[in-house]
Design a protein around this motif. Sequence first.
Motif, PDB file in Angstrom:
ATOM      1  N   THR A   6       0.871  -1.178   0.000  1.00 26.81           N
ATOM      2  CA  THR A   6       0.000   0.000   0.000  1.00 26.81           C
ATOM      3  C   THR A   6       0.904   1.222   0.000  1.00 26.81           C
ATOM      4  OG1 THR A   6      -1.757  -1.144   1.195  1.00 26.81           O
ATOM      5  CG2 THR A   6      -1.781   1.265   1.277  1.00 26.81           C
ATOM      6  N   PRO A   7       0.834   2.048  -1.070  1.00 24.97           N
ATOM      7  CA  PRO A   7       1.708   3.225  -1.145  1.00 24.97           C
ATOM      8  C   PRO A   7       1.281   4.330  -0.184  1.00 24.97           C
ATOM      9  CG  PRO A   7       0.226   3.189  -3.012  1.00 24.97           C
ATOM     10  CD  PRO A   7      -0.027   1.917  -2.248  1.00 24.97           C
ATOM     11  N   ALA A   8       2.158   5.288  -0.014  1.00 27.61           N
ATOM     12  CA  ALA A   8       1.839   6.461   0.799  1.00 27.61           C
ATOM     13  C   ALA A   8       0.728   7.256   0.123  1.00 27.61           C
ATOM     14  CB  ALA A   8       3.081   7.334   0.966  1.00 27.61           C
ATOM     15  N   HIS A   9      -0.103   7.870   0.935  1.00 29.43           N
ATOM     16  CA  HIS A   9      -1.150   8.742   0.390  1.00 29.43           C
ATOM     17  C   HIS A   9      -0.500   9.848  -0.431  1.00 29.43           C
ATOM     18  CE1 HIS A   9      -4.186   6.717   2.687  1.00 29.43           C
ATOM     19  NE2 HIS A   9      -3.611   7.021   3.842  1.00 29.43           N
ATOM     20  N   GLY A  10      -1.038  10.085  -1.613  1.00 28.22           N
ATOM     21  CA  GLY A  10      -0.530  11.151  -2.461  1.00 28.22           C
ATOM     22  C   GLY A  10       0.651  10.769  -3.334  1.00 28.22           C
ATOM     23  N   ASP A  11       1.085   9.516  -3.307  1.00 30.07           N
ATOM     24  CA  ASP A  11       2.196   9.077  -4.165  1.00 30.07           C
ATOM     25  C   ASP A  11       1.689   9.039  -5.609  1.00 30.07           C
ATOM     26  OD1 ASP A  11       4.207   7.763  -5.591  1.00 30.07           O
ATOM     27  OD2 ASP A  11       4.741   6.498  -3.882  1.00 30.07           O
ATOM     28  N   ILE A  12       2.123   9.995  -6.424  1.00 23.05           N
ATOM     29  CA  ILE A  12       1.569  10.151  -7.774  1.00 23.05           C
ATOM     30  C   ILE A  12       1.905   8.979  -8.695  1.00 23.05           C
ATOM     31  CG2 ILE A  12       1.492  12.664  -7.639  1.00 23.05           C
ATOM     32  CD1 ILE A  12       4.031  12.699  -9.384  1.00 23.05           C
ATOM     33  N   TYR A  69      -0.795   6.820   7.134  1.00 24.28           N
ATOM     34  CA  TYR A  69      -0.349   7.538   5.944  1.00 24.28           C
ATOM     35  C   TYR A  69      -0.023   6.596   4.784  1.00 24.28           C
ATOM     36  CZ  TYR A  69       3.995   5.978   8.039  1.00 24.28           C
ATOM     37  OH  TYR A  69       4.971   5.203   8.612  1.00 24.28           O
ATOM     38  N   GLY A  70      -0.178   5.295   5.008  1.00 27.89           N
ATOM     39  CA  GLY A  70       0.148   4.324   3.970  1.00 27.89           C
ATOM     40  C   GLY A  70       1.618   3.953   3.969  1.00 27.89           C
ATOM     41  N   ARG A  71       2.097   3.479   2.838  1.00 27.47           N
ATOM     42  CA  ARG A  71       3.464   3.003   2.598  1.00 27.47           C
ATOM     43  C   ARG A  71       3.863   1.892   3.560  1.00 27.47           C
ATOM     44  NH1 ARG A  71       8.893   3.158   2.660  1.00 27.47           N
ATOM     45  NH2 ARG A  71       9.872   3.199   0.621  1.00 27.47           N
ATOM     46  N   TYR A  72       3.255   0.750   3.326  1.00 26.26           N
ATOM     47  CA  TYR A  72       3.588  -0.441   4.091  1.00 26.26           C
ATOM     48  C   TYR A  72       3.298  -1.675   3.244  1.00 26.26           C
ATOM     49  CZ  TYR A  72      -1.458  -0.720   4.865  1.00 26.26           C
ATOM     50  OH  TYR A  72      -2.808  -0.792   4.682  1.00 26.26           O
ATOM     51  N   ALA A  73       3.854  -2.782   3.673  1.00 28.39           N
ATOM     52  CA  ALA A  73       3.589  -4.071   3.042  1.00 28.39           C
ATOM     53  C   ALA A  73       2.939  -4.969   4.086  1.00 28.39           C
ATOM     54  CB  ALA A  73       4.880  -4.695   2.529  1.00 28.39           C
ATOM     55  N   GLU A  74       2.189  -5.930   3.596  1.00 26.51           N
ATOM     56  CA  GLU A  74       1.569  -6.900   4.501  1.00 26.51           C
ATOM     57  C   GLU A  74       1.468  -8.237   3.793  1.00 26.51           C
ATOM     58  OE1 GLU A  74      -2.682  -6.079   5.245  1.00 26.51           O
ATOM     59  OE2 GLU A  74      -2.538  -4.657   3.589  1.00 26.51           O
ATOM     60  N   TRP A  75       1.372  -9.292   4.581  1.00 25.62           N
ATOM     61  CA  TRP A  75       1.192 -10.627   4.029  1.00 25.62           C
ATOM     62  C   TRP A  75      -0.227 -10.778   3.519  1.00 25.62           C
ATOM     63  CZ3 TRP A  75       5.569 -12.834   3.156  1.00 25.62           C
ATOM     64  CH2 TRP A  75       6.649 -12.604   4.000  1.00 25.62           C
ATOM     65  N   MET A  76      -0.379 -11.549   2.450  1.00 29.66           N
ATOM     66  CA  MET A  76      -1.712 -11.837   1.927  1.00 29.66           C
ATOM     67  C   MET A  76      -2.427 -12.775   2.894  1.00 29.66           C
ATOM     68  SD  MET A  76      -0.928 -12.316  -2.119  1.00 29.66           S
ATOM     69  CE  MET A  76       0.454 -13.417  -1.887  1.00 29.66           C
ATOM     70  N   PRO A  77      -3.753 -12.705   2.978  1.00 26.59           N
ATOM     71  CA  PRO A  77      -4.487 -13.561   3.913  1.00 26.59           C
ATOM     72  C   PRO A  77      -4.161 -15.046   3.751  1.00 26.59           C
ATOM     73  CG  PRO A  77      -5.942 -11.885   3.038  1.00 26.59           C
ATOM     74  CD  PRO A  77      -4.644 -11.764   2.280  1.00 26.59           C
ATOM     75  N   TYR A  78      -3.966 -15.508   2.536  1.00 28.23           N
ATOM     76  CA  TYR A  78      -3.632 -16.919   2.311  1.00 28.23           C
ATOM     77  C   TYR A  78      -2.334 -17.284   3.029  1.00 28.23           C
ATOM     78  CZ  TYR A  78      -2.159 -21.212   0.043  1.00 28.23           C
ATOM     79  OH  TYR A  78      -1.730 -22.497  -0.178  1.00 28.23           O
ATOM     80  N   GLN A  79      -1.317 -16.422   2.916  1.00 27.99           N
ATOM     81  CA  GLN A  79      -0.040 -16.704   3.554  1.00 27.99           C
ATOM     82  C   GLN A  79      -0.167 -16.732   5.071  1.00 27.99           C
ATOM     83  OE1 GLN A  79       1.731 -13.436   1.422  1.00 27.99           O
ATOM     84  NE2 GLN A  79       3.230 -14.812   0.505  1.00 27.99           N
ATOM     85  N   VAL A  80      -0.968 -15.830   5.614  1.00 24.29           N
ATOM     86  CA  VAL A  80      -1.190 -15.807   7.066  1.00 24.29           C
ATOM     87  C   VAL A  80      -1.863 -17.106   7.498  1.00 24.29           C
ATOM     88  CG1 VAL A  80      -2.406 -14.639   8.942  1.00 24.29           C
ATOM     89  CG2 VAL A  80      -1.272 -13.291   7.170  1.00 24.29           C
ATOM     90  N   GLY A  81      -2.870 -17.544   6.737  1.00 25.26           N
ATOM     91  CA  GLY A  81      -3.563 -18.794   7.049  1.00 25.26           C
ATOM     92  C   GLY A  81      -2.641 -19.997   6.986  1.00 25.26           C
ATOM     93  N   GLN A  82      -1.789 -20.038   5.975  1.00 23.24           N
ATOM     94  CA  GLN A  82      -0.834 -21.154   5.852  1.00 23.24           C
ATOM     95  C   GLN A  82       0.148 -21.163   7.017  1.00 23.24           C
ATOM     96  OE1 GLN A  82      -2.729 -22.943   3.567  1.00 23.24           O
ATOM     97  NE2 GLN A  82      -0.721 -23.775   3.156  1.00 23.24           N
ATOM     98  N   ALA A  83       0.616 -19.993   7.425  1.00 21.05           N
ATOM     99  CA  ALA A  83       1.544 -19.917   8.549  1.00 21.05           C
ATOM    100  C   ALA A  83       0.886 -20.400   9.831  1.00 21.05           C
ATOM    101  CB  ALA A  83       2.052 -18.487   8.708  1.00 21.05           C
ATOM    102  N   LYS A  84      -0.391 -20.051  10.020  1.00 21.46           N
ATOM    103  CA  LYS A  84      -1.108 -20.508  11.217  1.00 21.46           C
ATOM    104  C   LYS A  84      -1.278 -22.023  11.205  1.00 21.46           C
ATOM    105  CE  LYS A  84      -3.502 -16.225  12.242  1.00 21.46           C
ATOM    106  NZ  LYS A  84      -4.753 -15.489  12.280  1.00 21.46           N
ATOM    107  N   LYS A  85      -1.582 -22.584  10.043  1.00 25.70           N
ATOM    108  CA  LYS A  85      -1.703 -24.049   9.921  1.00 25.70           C
ATOM    109  C   LYS A  85      -0.369 -24.724  10.255  1.00 25.70           C
ATOM    110  CE  LYS A  85      -5.228 -24.385   6.335  1.00 25.70           C
ATOM    111  NZ  LYS A  85      -5.490 -24.822   4.952  1.00 25.70           N
ATOM    112  N   HIS A  86       0.707 -24.153   9.743  1.00 26.43           N
ATOM    113  CA  HIS A  86       2.027 -24.722   9.981  1.00 26.43           C
ATOM    114  C   HIS A  86       2.382 -24.667  11.466  1.00 26.43           C
ATOM    115  CE1 HIS A  86       6.469 -24.671  10.225  1.00 26.43           C
ATOM    116  NE2 HIS A  86       6.369 -25.570   9.262  1.00 26.43           N
ATOM    117  N   ASP A  87       2.075 -23.535  12.112  1.00 27.03           N
ATOM    118  CA  ASP A  87       2.370 -23.388  13.534  1.00 27.03           C
ATOM    119  C   ASP A  87       1.542 -24.326  14.392  1.00 27.03           C
ATOM    120  OD1 ASP A  87       4.215 -21.444  12.912  1.00 27.03           O
ATOM    121  OD2 ASP A  87       2.927 -19.764  13.472  1.00 27.03           O
ATOM    122  N   ALA A  88       0.304 -24.631  13.941  1.00 27.23           N
ATOM    123  CA  ALA A  88      -0.588 -25.492  14.719  1.00 27.23           C
ATOM    124  C   ALA A  88      -0.313 -26.973  14.506  1.00 27.23           C
ATOM    125  CB  ALA A  88      -2.039 -25.184  14.352  1.00 27.23           C
TER     126      ALA A  88
END
Length: 94
Positions: free
Chosen positions: A13-19, A71-90
């Motif tokens: 997600t880019p920063a707000h106003g990043d042209i 203000y934006g400008r961040y990365a995050e894991w996709m929901p699928y990846q989060v779900g897979q990580a939780k399965k692996h941890d469990a």
Amino acid sequence: MINPTVGRVVWFTPAHGDIRFDGYAAPFAAHVAYVWGPRCVNLMVILPNGSGVVGETSVTLIQDEDSKPGYGRYAEWMPYQVGQAKKHDAAPAA
């Protein structure tokens, strides 16, 4: 926490106003190009029309229950990846 590695795909997600991203709806698919640490990465952000990529350095990678910057400008894991990580941890250890 998911440890980032080079080549993994995240949402950016880019920063707000990043042209450079005007006219497009976030999030954008991005590949991790370099890992600074578990919460900081360099990205190769793919433009939605497939015409190219934009490099982003030192991007905050949201982990677990981290708050998203207003203000934006961040990365995050996709929901699928989060779900897979939780399965692996469990899963029981072999």
